[in-house]
Structures are given as C-alpha cells and as structure tokens.
Scaffold this motif. Sequence first.
Motif, PDB file in Angstrom:
ATOM      1  N   ALA A  29       0.835  -1.211   0.000  1.00 39.29           N
ATOM      2  CA  ALA A  29       0.000   0.000   0.000  1.00 39.29           C
ATOM      3  C   ALA A  29       0.868   1.259   0.000  1.00 39.29           C
ATOM      4  O   ALA A  29       0.589   2.231  -0.710  1.00 39.29           O
ATOM      5  CB  ALA A  29      -0.929  -0.009   1.205  1.00 39.29           C
ATOM      6  N   SER A  30       1.971   1.217   0.795  1.00 42.38           N
ATOM      7  CA  SER A  30       2.864   2.375   0.843  1.00 42.38           C
ATOM      8  C   SER A  30       3.559   2.584  -0.489  1.00 42.38           C
ATOM      9  O   SER A  30       3.698   3.709  -0.959  1.00 42.38           O
ATOM     10  CB  SER A  30       3.895   2.181   1.957  1.00 42.38           C
ATOM     11  OG  SER A  30       4.825   3.238   1.958  1.00 42.38           O
ATOM     12  N   TRP A  31       3.996   1.471  -1.099  1.00 42.10           N
ATOM     13  CA  TRP A  31       4.689   1.564  -2.392  1.00 42.10           C
ATOM     14  C   TRP A  31       3.757   2.134  -3.450  1.00 42.10           C
ATOM     15  O   TRP A  31       4.141   2.998  -4.238  1.00 42.10           O
ATOM     16  CB  TRP A  31       5.194   0.198  -2.816  1.00 42.10           C
ATOM     17  CG  TRP A  31       5.973   0.235  -4.100  1.00 42.10           C
ATOM     18  CD1 TRP A  31       7.307   0.442  -4.249  1.00 42.10           C
ATOM     19  CD2 TRP A  31       5.441   0.080  -5.414  1.00 42.10           C
ATOM     20  NE1 TRP A  31       7.657   0.417  -5.571  1.00 42.10           N
ATOM     21  CE2 TRP A  31       6.529   0.201  -6.320  1.00 42.10           C
ATOM     22  CE3 TRP A  31       4.164  -0.154  -5.926  1.00 42.10           C
ATOM     23  CZ2 TRP A  31       6.367   0.101  -7.692  1.00 42.10           C
ATOM     24  CZ3 TRP A  31       3.996  -0.248  -7.294  1.00 42.10           C
ATOM     25  CH2 TRP A  31       5.092  -0.120  -8.168  1.00 42.10           C
ATOM     26  N   ILE A  32       2.534   1.662  -3.486  1.00 43.63           N
ATOM     27  CA  ILE A  32       1.557   2.132  -4.471  1.00 43.63           C
ATOM     28  C   ILE A  32       1.272   3.618  -4.261  1.00 43.63           C
ATOM     29  O   ILE A  32       1.197   4.395  -5.218  1.00 43.63           O
ATOM     30  CB  ILE A  32       0.258   1.305  -4.384  1.00 43.63           C
ATOM     31  CG1 ILE A  32       0.533  -0.133  -4.857  1.00 43.63           C
ATOM     32  CG2 ILE A  32      -0.840   1.948  -5.230  1.00 43.63           C
ATOM     33  CD1 ILE A  32      -0.642  -1.070  -4.653  1.00 43.63           C
ATOM     34  N   ARG A  33       1.145   4.030  -2.995  1.00 44.37           N
ATOM     35  CA  ARG A  33       0.883   5.436  -2.711  1.00 44.37           C
ATOM     36  C   ARG A  33       2.044   6.320  -3.183  1.00 44.37           C
ATOM     37  O   ARG A  33       1.840   7.358  -3.804  1.00 44.37           O
ATOM     38  CB  ARG A  33       0.654   5.617  -1.210  1.00 44.37           C
ATOM     39  CG  ARG A  33       0.291   7.063  -0.834  1.00 44.37           C
ATOM     40  CD  ARG A  33      -0.050   7.204   0.633  1.00 44.37           C
ATOM     41  NE  ARG A  33       1.078   6.870   1.500  1.00 44.37           N
ATOM     42  CZ  ARG A  33       1.194   5.745   2.199  1.00 44.37           C
ATOM     43  NH1 ARG A  33       0.218   4.833   2.146  1.00 44.37           N
ATOM     44  NH2 ARG A  33       2.258   5.519   2.950  1.00 44.37           N
ATOM     45  N   GLN A  34       3.273   5.882  -2.891  1.00 40.31           N
ATOM     46  CA  GLN A  34       4.440   6.644  -3.324  1.00 40.31           C
ATOM     47  C   GLN A  34       4.526   6.716  -4.848  1.00 40.31           C
ATOM     48  O   GLN A  34       4.905   7.746  -5.415  1.00 40.31           O
ATOM     49  CB  GLN A  34       5.717   6.023  -2.754  1.00 40.31           C
ATOM     50  CG  GLN A  34       5.840   6.155  -1.255  1.00 40.31           C
ATOM     51  CD  GLN A  34       7.074   5.444  -0.719  1.00 40.31           C
ATOM     52  OE1 GLN A  34       7.862   4.895  -1.484  1.00 40.31           O
ATOM     53  NE2 GLN A  34       7.222   5.451   0.603  1.00 40.31           N
ATOM     54  N   PHE A  35       4.191   5.598  -5.507  1.00 42.60           N
ATOM     55  CA  PHE A  35       4.232   5.556  -6.972  1.00 42.60           C
ATOM     56  C   PHE A  35       3.279   6.588  -7.567  1.00 42.60           C
ATOM     57  O   PHE A  35       3.657   7.367  -8.451  1.00 42.60           O
ATOM     58  CB  PHE A  35       3.885   4.155  -7.457  1.00 42.60           C
ATOM     59  CG  PHE A  35       3.739   4.060  -8.958  1.00 42.60           C
ATOM     60  CD1 PHE A  35       4.855   3.963  -9.771  1.00 42.60           C
ATOM     61  CD2 PHE A  35       2.481   4.083  -9.550  1.00 42.60           C
ATOM     62  CE1 PHE A  35       4.723   3.886 -11.156  1.00 42.60           C
ATOM     63  CE2 PHE A  35       2.340   4.015 -10.921  1.00 42.60           C
ATOM     64  CZ  PHE A  35       3.472   3.915 -11.727  1.00 42.60           C
ATOM     65  N   PHE A  36       2.047   6.607  -7.077  1.00 37.48           N
ATOM     66  CA  PHE A  36       1.068   7.536  -7.644  1.00 37.48           C
ATOM     67  C   PHE A  36       1.376   8.982  -7.263  1.00 37.48           C
ATOM     68  O   PHE A  36       1.114   9.893  -8.050  1.00 37.48           O
ATOM     69  CB  PHE A  36      -0.346   7.143  -7.193  1.00 37.48           C
ATOM     70  CG  PHE A  36      -0.924   6.012  -7.987  1.00 37.48           C
ATOM     71  CD1 PHE A  36      -1.369   6.217  -9.291  1.00 37.48           C
ATOM     72  CD2 PHE A  36      -1.006   4.726  -7.449  1.00 37.48           C
ATOM     73  CE1 PHE A  36      -1.895   5.168 -10.038  1.00 37.48           C
ATOM     74  CE2 PHE A  36      -1.523   3.682  -8.193  1.00 37.48           C
ATOM     75  CZ  PHE A  36      -1.965   3.898  -9.486  1.00 37.48           C
ATOM     76  N   GLU A  37       1.973   9.201  -6.094  1.00 37.77           N
ATOM     77  CA  GLU A  37       2.381  10.560  -5.741  1.00 37.77           C
ATOM     78  C   GLU A  37       3.470  11.055  -6.688  1.00 37.77           C
ATOM     79  O   GLU A  37       3.454  12.213  -7.127  1.00 37.77           O
ATOM     80  CB  GLU A  37       2.886  10.588  -4.297  1.00 37.77           C
ATOM     81  CG  GLU A  37       1.783  10.472  -3.257  1.00 37.77           C
ATOM     82  CD  GLU A  37       2.330  10.414  -1.847  1.00 37.77           C
ATOM     83  OE1 GLU A  37       3.579  10.330  -1.705  1.00 37.77           O
ATOM     84  OE2 GLU A  37       1.536  10.434  -0.887  1.00 37.77           O
ATOM     85  N   GLU A  38       4.413  10.168  -6.983  1.00 39.68           N
ATOM     86  CA  GLU A  38       5.499  10.534  -7.899  1.00 39.68           C
ATOM     87  C   GLU A  38       4.960  10.820  -9.292  1.00 39.68           C
ATOM     88  O   GLU A  38       5.336  11.818  -9.929  1.00 39.68           O
ATOM     89  CB  GLU A  38       6.535   9.423  -7.961  1.00 39.68           C
ATOM     90  CG  GLU A  38       7.698   9.716  -8.897  1.00 39.68           C
ATOM     91  CD  GLU A  38       8.689   8.579  -8.969  1.00 39.68           C
ATOM     92  OE1 GLU A  38       9.678   8.706  -9.721  1.00 39.68           O
ATOM     93  OE2 GLU A  38       8.483   7.546  -8.293  1.00 39.68           O
ATOM     94  N   GLN A  39       4.076   9.952  -9.786  1.00 39.44           N
ATOM     95  CA  GLN A  39       3.504  10.173 -11.110  1.00 39.44           C
ATOM     96  C   GLN A  39       2.636  11.422 -11.144  1.00 39.44           C
ATOM     97  O   GLN A  39       2.584  12.135 -12.156  1.00 39.44           O
ATOM     98  CB  GLN A  39       2.692   8.945 -11.549  1.00 39.44           C
ATOM     99  CG  GLN A  39       3.500   7.671 -11.678  1.00 39.44           C
ATOM    100  CD  GLN A  39       4.736   7.863 -12.538  1.00 39.44           C
ATOM    101  OE1 GLN A  39       4.655   8.410 -13.649  1.00 39.44           O
ATOM    102  NE2 GLN A  39       5.884   7.437 -12.035  1.00 39.44           N
ATOM    103  N   GLY A  40       1.989  11.720 -10.044  1.00 39.02           N
ATOM    104  CA  GLY A  40       1.200  12.947  -9.971  1.00 39.02           C
ATOM    105  C   GLY A  40       2.077  14.183 -10.064  1.00 39.02           C
ATOM    106  O   GLY A  40       1.735  15.149 -10.759  1.00 39.02           O
ATOM    107  N   ARG A  41       3.239  14.160  -9.381  1.00 38.42           N
ATOM    108  CA  ARG A  41       4.168  15.285  -9.480  1.00 38.42           C
ATOM    109  C   ARG A  41       4.680  15.438 -10.902  1.00 38.42           C
ATOM    110  O   ARG A  41       4.800  16.558 -11.418  1.00 38.42           O
ATOM    111  CB  ARG A  41       5.335  15.080  -8.519  1.00 38.42           C
ATOM    112  CG  ARG A  41       4.990  15.295  -7.055  1.00 38.42           C
ATOM    113  CD  ARG A  41       6.239  15.390  -6.211  1.00 38.42           C
ATOM    114  NE  ARG A  41       7.034  14.161  -6.270  1.00 38.42           N
ATOM    115  CZ  ARG A  41       6.899  13.143  -5.439  1.00 38.42           C
ATOM    116  NH1 ARG A  41       5.983  13.179  -4.474  1.00 38.42           N
ATOM    117  NH2 ARG A  41       7.674  12.075  -5.547  1.00 38.42           N
TER     118      ARG A  41
END
Length: 451
Positions: A29-41
């Motif tokens: 869950a943490s990895w997925i959240r970080q991934f989407f935050e990075e792609q959002g940036r």
Amino acid sequence: MKLAYQSSRTVSTDSPASPKKDTPAPDPASWIRQFFEEQGRNLRNLVKWFLLAVITGVGAGGVSCLFSYILTKATGLREAREWIFLLLPAAGLAIVFLYEKFDRNDGGTNQVFSTIRERDDIPVYSAPLVFISTVLTHLTGGSAGREGAAIQIGGSIGDRLGHLVRLDEEDRHVIIMCGMSAAFSAVFGTPLAAAVFSMEAVSVGVMYYAALFPCMTASLTASALASVFGIEAERYRTGAIPPLTLENALKIALVALICAAVSILFCLLLSAAANFYGRFFKNPYLRVAAAGCLIIIITFILRTDDYMGSGSNLIVQAVEHGQARWYTFLLKMLLTALTMRAGFRGGEIVPSFSIGAALGCVLGQLIGISPSAAAAAGMTALFCGVTNCPLTSLLIAFELFGFGGAPYYFIAAAVSYTASGYYGLYKDQTIVYSKYKARYINRHIKIFPGS
C-alpha cells in the motif's frame, strides 16, 4: 568460468554463516501510494511546462513574427529606394544614442547566455532596443543577420515572463531558453533546430535536457503562429545530391575542414574589428559614423548590393544555382565584421550561413563535386564552427535542405565541430567538456588577444 564459479561457491559454503538482519517486508500500500504521488508530481510538472511553454511561444513568437514582418518591409523599402543606404551612418548614430541612453552596458546575445548560467537578469530594455536597432540596421543596408537579435528578444521576453509568474532561478533559466527557441523558430522557420539550439549553445558538451519538452513546445507553438500570420519558413532547393561514395565523403570532409578554418578566421576577424574600433575610435558615435561611411565606400567600389543585409541572396545563389565568386565569402566576412562590431545590431548567424554556402560552392567547383551539395555542406560546417552546436547544425540542414544529403551534412558537422577548436561567436559560451577527450575543462571560448 564454470570452475571458478564452483570454487567460489565452495569457499562461501565452508565459511561461517554471516548473521542475517531481519528486513521489514515492503508494504504494498505504501509503495503504491508513493508511486502515484510521484507520477502525480510528474504530470503536474508536465502540465505546468506545457502551459508556460505555450504562453512563451505565443508571446515571444508573436513579437518575433512582428519583428520578421517589419524587417521584410524594411528590406523591401531599401531595395526600392537605394538612396536609403546613404543613411547608414545616421542609423548608426541613432542606435548608439538609444543604447547610451537606455542600456549602456548591453551584452547582446552573450547577456542571454550569461543569464541562463548565472543569477543575473536580462535588462528590461533589451528586447525593444535590439528590435528597433536591428530594423534600422537592415533598413539602411548594414551587413547583419536577424537571428541573434531574435534570440535576444525571445530570451528577454522569457525572462520577463519568469519574473511575472514568480518562477525560481532554475525554472526561470528554462523559460528563457523557451523564449530563445520560440523567437528563433518564428523568425527562421526551423522549429526543430530552434528547440535544440537554446539547450546546446549555452554550455558546449552539456545539454539542458530538462528544457527539452518546454523548448520543443514553445518552438512548435511559435512556428504554428508564424504560419498563421503568413510568414514563410526558409527553404532551399539543392541540386542533385551525388551518391555517397568514399571519394565523395572525403571531398565533403575536405570542404568541412576548410570551412572550419574559415570559421576560426571569421571569429578572429570579428574580434580584431572590435579591437580596431576600440583603439582608433573610442567615441561610440564617431566609431559608428566612421564605420557607416567606410561600408558605403566599399559598397560603391564593389558596385553591388549583394552584401547588404543578412546575405540570404548569397545562399540562394550558392545552394540553388551553384554559383558563387571566389571572393564572396571574404567580402561578406569583412563587411559583417565592420558592421557588427561598430555598434549596429542584428546577428552573425545568417551571415555565417552565407559565408559557408559561398565558400562551399567555390570549393565544390574546385574539387569536382556538386557545387550545390558542397554549398549546403559548407553552410552546415561553418555554422557549426562558429556556434559549436553540431546537433543544431544537423537539424538546420535537414529543415532547410531536406534529408537527401543527410550523410554529407553529418560529415560536415562532425569534421567542423572537431576542427574548429575553441573559437566561437559568443564570448560567454562555455566549453564544458573537451572536444578531443572525455575531459571536463569548463572554459570560455577563445577570442582575439585584447578583445
């Protein structure tokens, strides 16, 4: 290899086991959240630069379209009324007055390069001053280009926009490059080369890839805007391109080598002219007036107006018709140096095109290869020599002449880039990496001693 591998395994088995540390299992869950935050940036950054680049392309491109239109009208007016050429000294005096009053420390295109690398600003008067002064130079027949002025206009507009939207230093440097690309694209009609030039020219050996998407967007926007306003892109029809053989490749390499040597001579001549004016005409008003009179006298002696303006007519003669006199490139070099270093404004890029095209055409006639193809290769080589921008040189050749002679243009750019050494048009251009070894050198280009 197999035995060595087995031996290595045996040793590791016999050795005492290393204590293992418990590592926490990754949290999906943490990895997925970080991934989407990075792609959002990343997406927000993409959208931000798309909008900023389009705005810059419209702003810098629109002003450059107006600049190109007025220059065309000014040139037509001079050609219709030849007596206007006699006003060249008066135009020079007006230009010096404007700069003395509003921007005495103007650094020209070098100021744009310096601003991208450092933390200073482009003066607010830079764009209108170079706009007006370049028009006056072309109206009265000075031997000058327009792309250098356009780059300065675009960089200045980009700098103002960066301040307006409160960008930080790094982003402001990128938007300045966007303005340079947009202006170059609108004026000359080579959007691909314009997008790369601003990234490649500032620091030789290092490309500012962070500016690739913004510069491309701004350049294409400006190019589309120029098409809407009916500003035609420069294109030249080359004659039949000879087949690529070892003999022809060596001939083009020889053309490029000679053009590289002449590019050094051109840079030295520009610096020598500046030294000459500075030594004998310290007063800027006296300098520009004397230069205007000297150019008029030389032109009357030659009995031709071929060397007025940017020299596009010389490119057409050399590339499309395979015709050039053996001394054309020398006279264009001389008159451009006398014009540009006296205080007139414009640029040296298109004059360098015409010098290279004329020289390449003559060399093609001498060594027995298509003069038209040699002119195109010579133009590519000389531009590469004076700007130290091989990728931009290639893209300009492709956009101006098509891809038929691509191998020859590649040879010309590669040979000229290597053989031209550390000389160039822009004294604030930095050679970051050596041309001859994978070595960091971080030095400015060479100029004539004392200039």
